[in-house]
Design an enzyme around this catalytic site. Structure first.
Site, short mmCIF file in Angstrom:
data_model
loop_
_atom_site.label_atom_id
_atom_site.label_comp_id
_atom_site.label_asym_id
_atom_site.label_seq_id
_atom_site.Cartn_x
_atom_site.Cartn_y
_atom_site.Cartn_z
N LYS A 1 -2.40 -1.97 -3.24
CA LYS A 1 -3.45 -1.09 -2.69
C LYS A 1 -3.02 0.37 -2.86
O LYS A 1 -2.38 0.95 -1.98
CB LYS A 1 -3.67 -1.42 -1.20
N GLU B 1 0.81 -1.23 0.00
CA GLU B 1 0.00 0.00 0.00
C GLU B 1 0.84 1.28 0.00
O GLU B 1 1.25 1.76 1.05
CB GLU B 1 -0.94 0.02 1.22
P1 13P Z 1 -9.19 4.32 4.01
O1 13P Z 1 -10.04 3.64 2.97
O2 13P Z 1 -9.98 4.96 5.11
O3 13P Z 1 -8.16 5.21 3.39
O4 13P Z 1 -8.41 3.17 4.76
C1 13P Z 1 -7.81 2.20 4.03
C2 13P Z 1 -6.60 1.75 4.72
O5 13P Z 1 -6.46 0.60 5.02
C3 13P Z 1 -5.56 2.74 5.00
O6 13P Z 1 -4.39 2.09 5.34
#
Ligand code: 13P
Length: 341
Positions: A217, A175
């Site tokens: 992500k 991510e």
């Molecule tokens: P949000 O969709 O609130 O951005 O959270 C996703 C997430 O896992 C952030 O690390």
């Protein structure tokens, strides 16, 4: 297909996405403040118990990302949360980073920590039943930032994390979040997102990470939240797809977006627009935290009497995003719930 590749495919199965419920104790405090609820273990447990017991959640949600405290907790009926999720056909995942900290010599920028001892922690999570992991890197856009130092250090950490997880038998969610905070244009967001993703995949290659056994992500390419020109849904979808096609190899089975502070319905509309455009080699789905939970949390307010309504709110947003993950979301589907509620 390897076992890990099978898990990665299951995480992005058609019409399903991931519920990010891995708020750290500090982050859930911010969310609970919004409903004036005390941030104590008992309330955190009751909240997650409400979410995870949502009827038919497994029809739209493939996996749930948990926090260390939550993966060790039992639901209100006494069974571990991991078992409850598995019973509903939902894969349990776990956040393994130790948070984004101020980066030395890089004012205004963050580096995510948590590599020390990670292999050992992953081994414990495997024993607890976890199937996948998450590590979030944060890239901030501002005057003279991001720096190459920040982008490459975060990309390197993401790749080291992914390698350690795969070696332990867990599918890593990689991510890299380019924050939407600030007054930057969508063009600037596009440029930084492309740079970030290129650095991430270069680093993943160098660390020998198997692209078939991971899920990306990313954030979407959107206007900064304070920017005077807010790009529309079609432009966001087109720019995001363009960057992903340039930077994400076809071997990656799926891309599950974060919502990053977008409103609930906009996050759904953006995902839907991308799937309506189509043309990418990977599944495009959601891994939302706020955009899935917000309505549910505010319907719940910490009251047992509100559990059914709060679960209906989560089921609705999950279903809408499930539709968006196949490009079948519509204002009509959204409105039907409003009438029923
Ligand atoms: P949000 O969709 O609130 O951005 O959270 C996703 C997430 O896992 C952030 O690390």
């Amino acid at each position: 297909m390897t076992e890990l590749a099978k898990v990665a495919h299951a995480m992005v199965a058609k019409g399903k996405g991931i519920l990010a419920a891995d708020e750290s104790t500090g982050t859930i405090e911010k969310r609970f403040k919004g409903i004036s609820l005390e941030n104590v273990e008992q309330n955190r447990r009751a909240y997650r118990d409400m979410l995870f017991n949502t009827p038919k959640l497994g029809s739209y949600i493939s996996g749930v990302i948990l926090y260390d405290e939550t993966i060790r907790q039992k639901g209100l009926d006494g069974a571990p949360f991991v078992e409850l999720l598995a019973k509903n056909g939902i894969l349990p995942g776990i956040k393994v980073d130790a948070g984004a900290k101020d980066m030395a010599l890089c004012p205004g920028e963050k580096i995510t920590e948590g590599l020390d001892g990670l292999a050992k922690r992953c081994q414990e999570y495997v024993k607890m039943g976890a199937k996948f992991t998450k590590w979030r890197a944060v890239i901030t856009i501002g005057r003279d930032i991001p720096s190459a130092a920040c982008i490459w250090a975060n990309a390197h950490a993401l790749a080291r994390y992914a390698a350690i997880c795969q070696a332990t038998g867990l599918v890593p969610i990689v991510e890299p979040e380019v924050l939407m905070d600030g007054d930057h244009t969508i063009e600037r967001c596009e440029e930084i997102t492309e740079w970030t993703l290129n650095a991430v995949f270069d680093s993943l290659y160098n660390q020998r990470v198997s692209l078939e056994e991971m899920v990306l992500k990313p954030s979407m390419v959107i206007s900064g939240s304070e920017c005077s020109r807010q790009a529309g849904v079609k432009e966001v979808a087109e720019r995001t797809l363009k960057v992903l096609k340039r930077a994400v190899p076809a071997a990656v089975p799926g891309i599950a977006f974060l919502s990053g502070g977008q409103s609930d319905e906009l996050a759904t509309a953006h995902l839907d627009a991308m799937n309506k455009l189509g043309g990418g080699p990977w599944a495009l789905t959601f891994s939302y935290g706020r955009a899935l939970q917000h309505a549910s949390l505010h319907a719940w307010k910490g009251q047992t009497a509100n559990v059914t309504g709060a679960q209906a709110a989560l089921a609705h947003r999950s279903r809408m995003n499930g539709l968006a993950a196949t490009g079948q979301y519509s204002g009509k589907a959204e409105a039907e719930y409003g009438k029923a509620a």
